[in-house]
Write an enzyme that holds these catalytic residues in place. Structure first.
Site, PDB file in Angstrom:
ATOM      1  N   SER A  31      36.517  -3.745 -34.288  1.00  0.00           N
ATOM      2  CA  SER A  31      35.143  -4.053 -34.700  1.00  0.00           C
ATOM      3  C   SER A  31      34.437  -4.988 -33.718  1.00  0.00           C
ATOM      4  CB  SER A  31      35.191  -4.742 -36.072  1.00  0.00           C
ATOM      5  OG  SER A  31      33.973  -5.365 -36.368  1.00  0.00           O
ATOM      6  N   TYR A  55      37.686 -12.164 -41.257  1.00  0.00           N
ATOM      7  CA  TYR A  55      37.757 -10.719 -40.988  1.00  0.00           C
ATOM      8  C   TYR A  55      37.864 -10.474 -39.473  1.00  0.00           C
ATOM      9  CZ  TYR A  55      35.828  -6.003 -40.262  1.00  0.00           C
ATOM     10  OH  TYR A  55      35.611  -4.703 -39.837  1.00  0.00           O
ATOM     11  N   GLU A 112      32.720  -7.287 -34.640  1.00  0.00           N
ATOM     12  CA  GLU A 112      32.857  -8.629 -35.229  1.00  0.00           C
ATOM     13  C   GLU A 112      33.897  -9.439 -34.444  1.00  0.00           C
ATOM     14  OE1 GLU A 112      30.980  -9.920 -37.734  1.00  0.00           O
ATOM     15  OE2 GLU A 112      32.147 -11.760 -38.036  1.00  0.00           O
TER      16      GLU A 112
HETATM   17  P1  NAP Z   1      34.609   0.670 -46.192  1.00  0.00           P
HETATM   18  O1  NAP Z   1      33.522   1.573 -46.655  1.00  0.00           O
HETATM   19  O2  NAP Z   1      34.712  -0.705 -46.730  1.00  0.00           O
HETATM   20  O3  NAP Z   1      35.992   1.454 -46.464  1.00  0.00           O
HETATM   21  C1  NAP Z   1      37.227   0.786 -46.375  1.00  0.00           C
HETATM   22  C2  NAP Z   1      38.295   1.653 -47.022  1.00  0.00           C
HETATM   23  O4  NAP Z   1      39.547   0.910 -47.004  1.00  0.00           O
HETATM   24  C3  NAP Z   1      38.042   2.011 -48.486  1.00  0.00           C
HETATM   25  O5  NAP Z   1      38.492   3.322 -48.718  1.00  0.00           O
HETATM   26  C4  NAP Z   1      38.906   1.009 -49.247  1.00  0.00           C
HETATM   27  O6  NAP Z   1      39.291   1.442 -50.531  1.00  0.00           O
HETATM   28  C5  NAP Z   1      40.112   0.963 -48.318  1.00  0.00           C
HETATM   29  N1  NAP Z   1      40.972  -0.202 -48.553  1.00  0.00           N
HETATM   30  C6  NAP Z   1      40.586  -1.479 -48.778  1.00  0.00           C
HETATM   31  N2  NAP Z   1      41.663  -2.270 -48.967  1.00  0.00           N
HETATM   32  C7  NAP Z   1      42.761  -1.472 -48.871  1.00  0.00           C
HETATM   33  C8  NAP Z   1      44.161  -1.670 -48.999  1.00  0.00           C
HETATM   34  N3  NAP Z   1      44.658  -2.868 -49.290  1.00  0.00           N
HETATM   35  N4  NAP Z   1      44.982  -0.617 -48.829  1.00  0.00           N
HETATM   36  C9  NAP Z   1      44.493   0.613 -48.586  1.00  0.00           C
HETATM   37  N5  NAP Z   1      43.170   0.885 -48.468  1.00  0.00           N
HETATM   38  C10 NAP Z   1      42.323  -0.151 -48.611  1.00  0.00           C
HETATM   39  O7  NAP Z   1      34.576   0.528 -44.601  1.00  0.00           O
HETATM   40  P2  NAP Z   1      33.905   1.507 -43.513  1.00  0.00           P
HETATM   41  O8  NAP Z   1      32.531   1.047 -43.282  1.00  0.00           O
HETATM   42  O9  NAP Z   1      34.185   2.914 -43.864  1.00  0.00           O
HETATM   43  O10 NAP Z   1      34.748   1.087 -42.220  1.00  0.00           O
HETATM   44  C11 NAP Z   1      35.942   1.783 -41.864  1.00  0.00           C
HETATM   45  C12 NAP Z   1      36.772   0.901 -40.949  1.00  0.00           C
HETATM   46  O11 NAP Z   1      36.031   0.578 -39.777  1.00  0.00           O
HETATM   47  C13 NAP Z   1      37.175  -0.439 -41.549  1.00  0.00           C
HETATM   48  O12 NAP Z   1      38.438  -0.772 -41.042  1.00  0.00           O
HETATM   49  C14 NAP Z   1      36.137  -1.403 -41.026  1.00  0.00           C
HETATM   50  O13 NAP Z   1      36.663  -2.713 -40.991  1.00  0.00           O
HETATM   51  C15 NAP Z   1      35.915  -0.832 -39.641  1.00  0.00           C
HETATM   52  N6  NAP Z   1      34.597  -1.064 -39.043  1.00  0.00           N
HETATM   53  C16 NAP Z   1      33.471  -0.747 -39.753  1.00  0.00           C
HETATM   54  C17 NAP Z   1      32.234  -0.915 -39.169  1.00  0.00           C
HETATM   55  C18 NAP Z   1      30.964  -0.571 -39.902  1.00  0.00           C
HETATM   56  O14 NAP Z   1      29.896  -1.020 -39.470  1.00  0.00           O
HETATM   57  N7  NAP Z   1      31.025   0.231 -40.949  1.00  0.00           N
HETATM   58  C19 NAP Z   1      32.150  -1.398 -37.846  1.00  0.00           C
HETATM   59  C20 NAP Z   1      33.313  -1.685 -37.168  1.00  0.00           C
HETATM   60  C21 NAP Z   1      34.544  -1.498 -37.764  1.00  0.00           C
HETATM   61  P3  NAP Z   1      38.406   0.936 -51.816  1.00  0.00           P
HETATM   62  O15 NAP Z   1      37.005   1.434 -51.580  1.00  0.00           O
HETATM   63  O16 NAP Z   1      39.093   1.568 -52.950  1.00  0.00           O
HETATM   64  O17 NAP Z   1      38.463  -0.558 -51.777  1.00  0.00           O
HETATM   65  O1  G4F Z   2      25.623  -5.852 -43.267  1.00  0.00           O
HETATM   66  P1  G4F Z   2      26.485  -7.024 -43.001  1.00  0.00           P
HETATM   67  O2  G4F Z   2      27.240  -7.594 -44.129  1.00  0.00           O
HETATM   68  O3  G4F Z   2      27.427  -6.589 -41.794  1.00  0.00           O
HETATM   69  P2  G4F Z   2      28.347  -7.442 -40.778  1.00  0.00           P
HETATM   70  O4  G4F Z   2      28.664  -8.778 -41.312  1.00  0.00           O
HETATM   71  O5  G4F Z   2      27.702  -7.386 -39.443  1.00  0.00           O
HETATM   72  O6  G4F Z   2      29.702  -6.590 -40.787  1.00  0.00           O
HETATM   73  C1  G4F Z   2      29.683  -5.167 -40.685  1.00  0.00           C
HETATM   74  O7  G4F Z   2      29.718  -4.803 -39.321  1.00  0.00           O
HETATM   75  C2  G4F Z   2      30.930  -5.161 -38.625  1.00  0.00           C
HETATM   76  C3  G4F Z   2      30.764  -4.687 -37.177  1.00  0.00           C
HETATM   77  O8  G4F Z   2      30.120  -5.666 -36.430  1.00  0.00           O
HETATM   78  C4  G4F Z   2      32.093  -4.491 -39.319  1.00  0.00           C
HETATM   79  F1  G4F Z   2      33.261  -4.737 -38.651  1.00  0.00           F
HETATM   80  C5  G4F Z   2      32.198  -4.984 -40.745  1.00  0.00           C
HETATM   81  O9  G4F Z   2      33.277  -4.306 -41.402  1.00  0.00           O
HETATM   82  C6  G4F Z   2      30.894  -4.640 -41.471  1.00  0.00           C
HETATM   83  O10 G4F Z   2      30.798  -3.241 -41.583  1.00  0.00           O
HETATM   84  O11 G4F Z   2      25.608  -8.207 -42.378  1.00  0.00           O
HETATM   85  C7  G4F Z   2      24.793  -8.008 -41.242  1.00  0.00           C
HETATM   86  C8  G4F Z   2      23.923  -9.237 -41.021  1.00  0.00           C
HETATM   87  C9  G4F Z   2      24.722 -10.547 -40.978  1.00  0.00           C
HETATM   88  O12 G4F Z   2      24.241 -11.336 -39.937  1.00  0.00           O
HETATM   89  C10 G4F Z   2      24.406 -11.208 -42.314  1.00  0.00           C
HETATM   90  O13 G4F Z   2      24.472 -12.634 -42.271  1.00  0.00           O
HETATM   91  O14 G4F Z   2      23.032  -9.365 -42.125  1.00  0.00           O
HETATM   92  C11 G4F Z   2      22.991 -10.727 -42.528  1.00  0.00           C
HETATM   93  N1  G4F Z   2      22.554 -10.788 -43.924  1.00  0.00           N
HETATM   94  C12 G4F Z   2      21.436 -11.414 -44.359  1.00  0.00           C
HETATM   95  N2  G4F Z   2      21.347 -11.329 -45.687  1.00  0.00           N
HETATM   96  C13 G4F Z   2      23.189 -10.282 -44.991  1.00  0.00           C
HETATM   97  C14 G4F Z   2      22.433 -10.621 -46.111  1.00  0.00           C
HETATM   98  N3  G4F Z   2      24.333  -9.559 -45.097  1.00  0.00           N
HETATM   99  C15 G4F Z   2      24.729  -9.174 -46.344  1.00  0.00           C
HETATM  100  N4  G4F Z   2      25.856  -8.441 -46.470  1.00  0.00           N
HETATM  101  N5  G4F Z   2      24.012  -9.506 -47.470  1.00  0.00           N
HETATM  102  C16 G4F Z   2      22.866 -10.233 -47.408  1.00  0.00           C
HETATM  103  O15 G4F Z   2      22.233 -10.526 -48.419  1.00  0.00           O
END
Ligand code: NAP
Ligand code: G4F
Length: 322
Positions: free
Chosen positions: A125, A151, A127
């Site tokens: 990520s 995280y 992050e």
């Molecule tokens: P997500 O919607 O939160 O999906 C995460 C999945 O992991 C869900 O199916 C969740 O199941 C499962 N999970 C959580 N805890 C678990 C455990 N203990 N054992 C087995 N499964 C578990 O995340 P996503 O947005 O699809 O992201 C996919 C991956 O990419 C994650 O690893 C995330 O950290 C990474 N990532 C995401 C982003 C982004 O912007 N979306 C960016 C960079 C990296 P439940 O729903 O049942 O909890």
């Molecule tokens: O949507 P966010 O919670 O995403 P964040 O923290 O960037 O993390 C996501 O992206 C990562 C990749 O860079 C992934 F690895 C991670 O799993 C996840 O998918 O927040 C985005 C921004 C932050 O700066 C946060 O402080 O939005 C700001 N924010 C402002 N108000 C908020 C809020 N975020 C959330 N969730 N809720 C708020 O009310």
């Protein structure tokens, strides 16, 4: 027929990836973690239900991973399972580390024991960069990893242990360093999902206020459909490789609000309230990714930030009007 295992198949990315791999002719198996409300687990899997094999496994339970691997014998493994919410990782740092860091190590050990020939995609990520930025304003594969959340720290461990297993044991492992990606399936406690859903609720008269945290943070937001293609592309390379996936365009949370509300003929300033509950103990301020390496393989995003938000607005308008 190639076989792909997806951990976290019912997450945002897992659901899109399973659709993409089925279209490519893969046999797909996905892991679910037990949830007391069964409906919550299949919400995102409607289009693939009956076409993919679903099994219960938890990243913290290595025996469950061993059984899945032994039974399914995958050619490709996509490790997407995670406690993926950054703010919540401050509330649950130990659980987050157990799932994201030790969970990945559990999977690596299980792969070594059962199927060392399988290819692994690890969901790293942006992050992990924390507040490291190169002098041109971008983050890329060589940018130092200085995480600012539990995280982010756990993802750095997972990223590094994957590199270590690649070098030590010759496993095929690629880390995809993905920047934020969103969609109509994004959880509504992430900021894009929250802003779009609540703005539509305001438009429909269902609420009159939206509480947010930091409005000045910027993110490089792409579309999850584009990003799952990058995951697959990375695993089709002869040699394993670590790569950034990003659009190269960064916008602030404030602009997200301004754009979304204006598309609904509303002024965001009339509705947004900053609430301390949504601020983080430490914030990652700016993300903008350089995906040149991935683009050189032919990948490019098909959505802009604006077309993605438009799609999300349409989705929530239709859903909430019903
Ligand atoms: P997500 O919607 O939160 O999906 C995460 C999945 O992991 C869900 O199916 C969740 O199941 C499962 N999970 C959580 N805890 C678990 C455990 N203990 N054992 C087995 N499964 C578990 O995340 P996503 O947005 O699809 O992201 C996919 C991956 O990419 C994650 O690893 C995330 O950290 C990474 N990532 C995401 C982003 C982004 O912007 N979306 C960016 C960079 C990296 P439940 O729903 O049942 O909890
Ligand atoms: O949507 P966010 O919670 O995403 P964040 O923290 O960037 O993390 C996501 O992206 C990562 C990749 O860079 C992934 F690895 C991670 O799993 C996840 O998918 O927040 C985005 C921004 C932050 O700066 C946060 O402080 O939005 C700001 N924010 C402002 N108000 C908020 C809020 N975020 C959330 N969730 N809720 C708020 O009310």
């Amino acid at each position: 027929m190639k076989k792909a295992l997806i951990t976290g198949i019912n997450g945002q990315d897992g659901s899109f990836l399973s659709e993409f791999l089925l279209e490519k002719g893969y046999e797909v198996c996905g892991t679910l973690k037990r949830n007391s409300v069964a409906e919550n687990q299949s919400d995102r899997l409607d289009s693939v239900y009956g076409k993919v094999k679903l099994v219960y496994a938890d990243m913290t339970d290595m025996s469950s991973l061993l059984f899945v691997l032994k039974d399914f014998q995958p050619d490709e493994i996509y490790n997407l399972a995670a406690q993926s919410h950054v703010r919540i990782s401050f509330d649950q740092p130990i659980y987050t580390s157990q799932v994201v860091a030790i969970g990945t190590l559990n999977l690596l050990q299980a792969i070594r024991i059962v199927c060392p020939e399988a290819k692994l995609y690890q969901a790293s990520s942006s992050e992990m960069f924390g507040n490291s930025i190169d002098s041109d304003g971008f983050q890329r594969e060589s940018t130092p990893l200085t995480p600012v959340s539990p995280y982010g720290c756990a993802k750095v461990f997972a990223h590094n242990i994957c590199k270590n297993y690649r070098e030590s044991y010759g496993l095929y492992i690629s880390n995809g360093i993905l920047f934020n990606h969103e969609s109509t399936r994004r959880g509504s406690n992430f900021v894009t999902g929250k802003v779009v859903k609540e703005a539509v609720r305001i438009k429909l008269g269902l609420t009159d206020q939206l509480e947010l945290g930091n409005l000045e943070a910027t993110r490089d937001w792409g579309h999850a459909k584009d990003y799952v293609k990058a995951m697959w592309l990375m695993l089709q390379q002869e040699e394993p490789i670590d790569m950034v996936c990003a659009t190269g365009v960064s916008n602030s949370v404030r602009y997200l609000c301004e754009y979304t509300f204006s598309k609904l003929d509303l002024d965001y300033k009339d509705y947004i309230v900053v609430d301390e509950r949504y601020l983080r103990p430490e914030e990652l301020n700016n993300l903008k990714g350089d995906a040149s390496k991935l683009r050189a393989l032919g990948w490019e995003p098909s959505y802009t930030f604006e077309t993605m938000i438009d799609e999300m607005i349409e989705f929530w308008l239709t859903k909430l009007k019903k």
